[in-house]
Scaffold this active site. Structure first.
Site, PDB file in Angstrom:
ATOM      1  CG  HIS A 141      -0.407   0.421   2.498  1.00  0.00           C
ATOM      2  ND1 HIS A 141      -1.161   0.972   3.496  1.00  0.00           N
ATOM      3  CD2 HIS A 141       0.860   0.351   2.987  1.00  0.00           C
ATOM      4  CE1 HIS A 141      -0.398   1.233   4.540  1.00  0.00           C
ATOM      5  NE2 HIS A 141       0.827   0.870   4.266  1.00  0.00           N
TER       6      HIS A 141
ATOM      7  CB  CYS B  39       3.249   5.791   5.425  1.00  0.00           C
ATOM      8  SG  CYS B  39       3.845   5.167   7.013  1.00  0.00           S
TER       9      CYS B  39
ATOM     10  CG  HIS C  11       5.447   0.805   2.495  1.00  0.00           C
ATOM     11  ND1 HIS C  11       4.858   2.016   2.151  1.00  0.00           N
ATOM     12  CD2 HIS C  11       4.907   0.465   3.680  1.00  0.00           C
ATOM     13  CE1 HIS C  11       4.018   2.366   3.095  1.00  0.00           C
ATOM     14  NE2 HIS C  11       4.023   1.443   4.037  1.00  0.00           N
TER      15      HIS C  11
ATOM     16  CG  HIS D  45       2.709  -2.952   6.515  1.00  0.00           C
ATOM     17  ND1 HIS D  45       3.816  -2.569   7.217  1.00  0.00           N
ATOM     18  CD2 HIS D  45       2.193  -1.817   5.991  1.00  0.00           C
ATOM     19  CE1 HIS D  45       3.959  -1.254   7.134  1.00  0.00           C
ATOM     20  NE2 HIS D  45       2.988  -0.774   6.391  1.00  0.00           N
TER      21      HIS D  45
ATOM     22  CG  ASP E  17      -2.494 -13.212   0.841  1.00  0.00           C
ATOM     23  OD1 ASP E  17      -1.663 -12.549   1.490  1.00  0.00           O
ATOM     24  OD2 ASP E  17      -2.311 -14.397   0.492  1.00  0.00           O
ATOM     25  CG  HIS E  18       0.932 -12.405  -1.728  1.00  0.00           C
ATOM     26  ND1 HIS E  18       0.583 -12.986  -0.549  1.00  0.00           N
ATOM     27  CD2 HIS E  18       2.285 -12.588  -1.848  1.00  0.00           C
ATOM     28  CE1 HIS E  18       1.659 -13.515   0.037  1.00  0.00           C
ATOM     29  NE2 HIS E  18       2.697 -13.281  -0.724  1.00  0.00           N
TER      30      HIS E  18
ATOM     31  CD  GLU F 278       0.473   0.237   9.049  1.00  0.00           C
ATOM     32  OE1 GLU F 278      -0.335   0.365   8.118  1.00  0.00           O
ATOM     33  OE2 GLU F 278       1.357   1.093   9.263  1.00  0.00           O
TER      34      GLU F 278
END
Lengths: 138, 138, 138, 138, 138, 138
Positions: free
Chosen positions: A15, A34, A40, A42, A80-81, A125
């Site tokens: 995100h 951020c 980047h 998490h 996810d991913h 996160e």
């Protein structure tokens, strides 16, 4: 007696914190690292808590393996991913902070529980940063 | 000011999810692999939370080493390295789900606290599955 | 350069430490509460480490999702939510200590790795107790 | 006597597994969801282990706060909250698997240690997936 | 086959990093906040690893409950809830860094193992800082 | 909708449980090993939870990096690597139990939050022992 059960799931996503109404400079000032433009990510931890009465025949408030499937179908399979700014229909136009995600995840689950009702939904996160949406009055 | 203290303990036990009112096939359908007839087991995590006022002379709500002893005498000594379906008098006739265990553990402790009152009792059978009994209104 | 990759998996199982060559009293003396006749269980943590060279085209020593599948097929599917004294063909006649399980798990995997070679296999039955089999010379 | 000290650090980053020599379809087949084009990310755990003799005056193999600063300057400042495919000069042209990152991080540190020598460097991208580079012969 | 078993224990203690051969200013410069004169403390994690052959009758390298008792008698009873600079005879005159403690703990255990031999001893003073003494050649 | 965010921080400190109104013998009887005169210490975990509404422009209840700075300035800088009985002005005359510390930390933060309001503050001195102060009615 008040009874709660919690299922913990994990997923990894990318995100960037970013509000298009702000300039790039404002985004950088408000969201700091951020808001790095290339993004980047998490390893998120998601905890879903359901309250209800203990069903005598099963000893369950809700079957946690069914709750796990529901979380998978309604949330994890979509995030996810994935990139949370770009890939998820139901997050479009939202800034994917932990708070915003926790709130959106709640809305994905609440009407779909087969038994009990949603009590709280907590999202981490990192080990240091958590957000939680709770039902009003809890 | 509302003050809570929590003691976390751990024990290992065996169990099988099983309701004798159901057929073997129904047990298998409802409880899945958790109903495997030869049993399995878990490393349980037990968190007992007591609320009360801060006693000025000691700075304690309750002495957590005394709470630990109480949990040991009333719960852990009976369940640790035991089979929860067969070995524990005060669990006889109950289906040892996490919810049922959390509720039974509450009943073992509530009347025995030397100070404060039981606020919540949380039990995890794995890192993913938790149940919590709370006092009504909490 | 020496390169290792590790995959961590989890499963829950029941067991009892017991050697049929010993009397019940000897079993109780040697294995203590771990030999309780009705059995108990644990949430096991399994860490499988493979050594090899970094394959330039993929950047992998071994695809960890393939290693995970292999561990599942060869070990987890047979032991998860099972009784390790009774349910597993390839553990028959063995006393399921952490050491014995780690050694047996090694034998289930070693010849089946698609790339690299097994370096070490570590098994925890609780956070406090671990066993590890390593290749000779490591 | 062989003495090792380890410093553990954490950072969050984005990445995509991708080899430009492969077609998009091959990347998808080989790397699966890890090759999703918009990227995802992880909370990485980095463990740097240094071996050396115990310096009598200080009782240190190496001052771990100095090792932490070195890891920060040489690695973390470049990768934290960054995209590992795009933002890091010294990772250009590499496919950022856990193995490749562990190896590249080793090269960033080895010549810069003020005392002792690098023994191993371990990187986790999730709790389940780890890579470790060790000095030959360790 | 090489077989290792590990027992993990925890204790809390106070300490101050300090070398009386240095001036107060030198201690402050070298050890920083760890040399604060009134002392501070940590929750230490101690991992003791023993190597040996698997004893066929028991399936043990060493009975980990016996190893736990030995660690308690030889180390924990002397250091738990103590000041490591002042209270422990066998640490007198030593600067209680993690490395020095790990080395001293090794010397307290090595000759006393009932079976197997000491392979490594690892001590963490925080989640970030660890020291390990290993047998030469490991 | 009720929204909470939590920031988790860590610090290490020394302390001794001691009430000067008690004799040494009474302190020893009441506080046990925690009252050892030379002191000991812990790695504390501090969790600060703020409740508030989700600010639409940022998606934040409160910027957790700002909350982290506030916790650092008002609490951590004063207590980290310090002796809690001797070194901290705003703890003078108090017996540093986990409950007393949690309550004092609350008072250090409450009036200083830039947005939202303090919901709860939880402090762990070990993995087993926790105290939490909550706003009345929560």
């Amino acid at each position: 007696m008040s009874m709660l059960v919690t299922r913990r799931e994990r997923f990894s996503a990318g995100h960037r914190l970013y509000n298009p109404a702000f300039s790039e400079a404002e985004n950088a000032r408000i969201f700091g690292k951020c808001s790095n433009p290339t993004g980047h990510g998490h390893n998120y931890v998601l905890e879903v808590t359901v309250e209800g009465s203990l069903e005598p025949a099963t000893g369950y408030v809700i079957d946690l393996s069914k709750l796990s499937e529901l979380i998978r179908e309604r949330i994890i399979d979509d995030v996810d991913h994935r990139n949370l700014n770009q890939d998820v229909d139901w997050l479009q136009g939202q800034n994917p902070t932990t708070e915003v995600l926790a709130s959106a995840f709640w809305d994905r689950l609440e009407a779909h529980l087969p038994s009990g009702r949603l009590h709280s939904l907590r999202l981490g996160e990192t080990d240091k940063n958590w957000a939680e949406r709770r039902r009003d009055g809890n």
